[in-house]
Design an enzyme around this catalytic site. Structure first.
Site, short mmCIF file in Angstrom:
data_model
loop_
_atom_site.label_atom_id
_atom_site.label_comp_id
_atom_site.label_asym_id
_atom_site.label_seq_id
_atom_site.Cartn_x
_atom_site.Cartn_y
_atom_site.Cartn_z
N SER A 87 0.85 -1.19 0.00
CA SER A 87 0.00 0.00 0.00
C SER A 87 0.89 1.24 0.00
CB SER A 87 -0.89 0.00 1.24
OG SER A 87 -1.56 1.24 1.33
N HIS B 259 -1.47 -1.36 -3.99
CA HIS B 259 -2.74 -0.90 -3.41
C HIS B 259 -2.69 0.62 -3.26
CE1 HIS B 259 -6.33 -1.53 -0.85
NE2 HIS B 259 -5.85 -0.54 -0.11
N ASP C 232 -4.74 3.91 -1.83
CA ASP C 232 -5.80 4.36 -0.94
C ASP C 232 -6.26 5.77 -1.30
OD1 ASP C 232 -6.11 2.19 0.92
OD2 ASP C 232 -4.10 2.68 1.65
N MET D 7 -8.76 8.69 -0.30
CA MET D 7 -9.59 9.13 0.84
C MET D 7 -10.03 10.58 0.63
SD MET D 7 -7.38 7.63 4.01
CE MET D 7 -6.57 6.03 3.94
N HIS E 82 -8.54 1.63 -3.89
CA HIS E 82 -9.48 1.48 -2.77
C HIS E 82 -10.11 2.84 -2.50
CE1 HIS E 82 -9.65 0.48 1.87
NE2 HIS E 82 -10.86 0.60 1.33
N MET F 248 -12.17 5.25 -0.61
CA MET F 248 -12.81 5.55 0.68
C MET F 248 -13.39 6.95 0.58
SD MET F 248 -9.83 3.89 3.05
CE MET F 248 -8.69 3.86 1.68
N MET G 3 -11.48 -4.88 5.83
CA MET G 3 -10.65 -3.95 6.60
C MET G 3 -10.34 -4.57 7.96
SD MET G 3 -10.14 -1.49 4.56
CE MET G 3 -9.10 -0.62 5.74
N ASP H 62 -6.82 -5.73 4.70
CA ASP H 62 -6.16 -4.43 4.63
C ASP H 62 -6.04 -3.78 6.00
OD1 ASP H 62 -5.20 -1.95 3.86
OD2 ASP H 62 -6.99 -1.37 2.70
C1 DX5 Z 1 -6.13 2.22 5.72
C2 DX5 Z 1 -5.74 1.83 4.32
C3 DX5 Z 1 -4.66 0.80 4.25
C4 DX5 Z 1 -3.34 1.25 4.80
C5 DX5 Z 1 -2.65 0.04 5.38
O1 DX5 Z 1 -7.30 2.96 5.69
O2 DX5 Z 1 -6.86 1.34 3.62
O3 DX5 Z 1 -4.49 0.34 2.90
O4 DX5 Z 1 -2.50 1.82 3.85
O5 DX5 Z 1 -1.49 0.46 6.00
P1 DX5 Z 1 -0.79 -0.34 7.18
O6 DX5 Z 1 -0.24 -1.61 6.56
O7 DX5 Z 1 0.26 0.59 7.63
O8 DX5 Z 1 -1.83 -0.64 8.19
ZN ZN Z 2 -6.61 0.37 1.61
#
Ligand code: DX5
Ligand code: ZN
Length: 221
Positions: free
Chosen positions: A12, A36, A38, A40, A69, A71, A140, A178
């Site tokens: 990620s 991956h 993220d 947000m 992903h 969010m 999650m 994740d």
């Molecule tokens: C959290 C994200 C994850 C995050 C995971 O909301 O969706 O993908 O990057 O990071 P680690 O491995 O540091 O928990």
């Molecule tokens: Zn994620």
């Protein structure tokens, strides 16, 4: 141990050094097939991260599969822009969709793989009506919003539950997990039935991301 014919590590990039994002991605390329990403929006989760321009840029430097992903509170209007930017898998949160079928069908109509994610506070059964047509499920194991949080152990039973339901219906979706994944818990997550481990801090938060990936793989094999 749950039967898993394959598993993958999906680094990620949230935990990467964004001033060297291309290099960071290139550094893990020899050992992974997927990255991956993220996205947000500061509303669905209390953080703002990556958008379309970043994905367009990194699309130019790697052929790795991008698992994006989303969010965000209202993801449907963003599916086409993120698809055009170079996403391969687009994962939406079940809580953000009035009718998840609309999102899944839209993603498929664009020739992309569709994923549905579930927040730790949402019963995992919320995914069940859609499992048959999904390519991936993202469970999650932290409250979404930030990297570097601790793995929630209750995620293991949720993974097993989705795994059992997929077996029952003959679904082909991969199970991704994740958040909070480390060398210490990776094996238990795969044993619960996961196929993909999304890992941020335990890869890009280390001195040597490529070595971190190989170490994680060793823990699981
Ligand atoms: C959290 C994200 C994850 C995050 C995971 O909301 O969706 O993908 O990057 O990071 P680690 O491995 O540091 O928990
Ligand atoms: Zn994620």
């Amino acid at each position: 141990m749950a039967e898993n014919k394959r598993f993958e590590i999906a680094p990620s990039i949230l935990a990467a050094d964004f001033s060297r994002l291309g290099e960071e991605i290139k550094s893990v390329e020899p050992e992974v097939k997927m990255i991956h990403v993220d996205v947000m929006d500061g509303h669905y989760v209390p953080n703002i991260t990556i958008g379309v321009p970043v994905i367009q840029s990194i699309r130019k430097i790697t052929a790795l599969v991008f698992d994006v992903h989303l969010m965000v509170v209202d993801p449907i209007p963003f599916v086409i822009p993120f698809s055009e930017a170079g996403s391969d898998i687009i994962t939406l949160h079940v809580e953000t969709l009035e009718d998840p079928n609309i999102g899944i069908d839209l993603i498929h109509s664009l020739g992309k793989r569709a994923g549905l994610s579930v927040h730790p506070d949402t019963p995992v059964e919320a995914l069940f009506p859609y499992l048959k047509k999904l390519d991936t499920v993202l469970i999650m194991s932290v409250h979404p919003g930030f990297g570097g949080q601790d793995f929630m152990p209750e995620a293991l039973e949720r993974v097993s539950s989705v795994h059992r339901e997929l077996e029952r219906i003959g679904g082909h979706a991969l199970i991704s997990v994740d958040g909070g994944i480390t060398a210490s818990n990776a094996r238990s997550i795969i044993d619960a039935g996961a196929n993909v481990l999304v890992v941020g801090s335990s890869i890009f938060g280390t001195e040597d991301p490529l070595k971190a990936v190989t170490e994680l793989k060793k823990c699981v094999m």
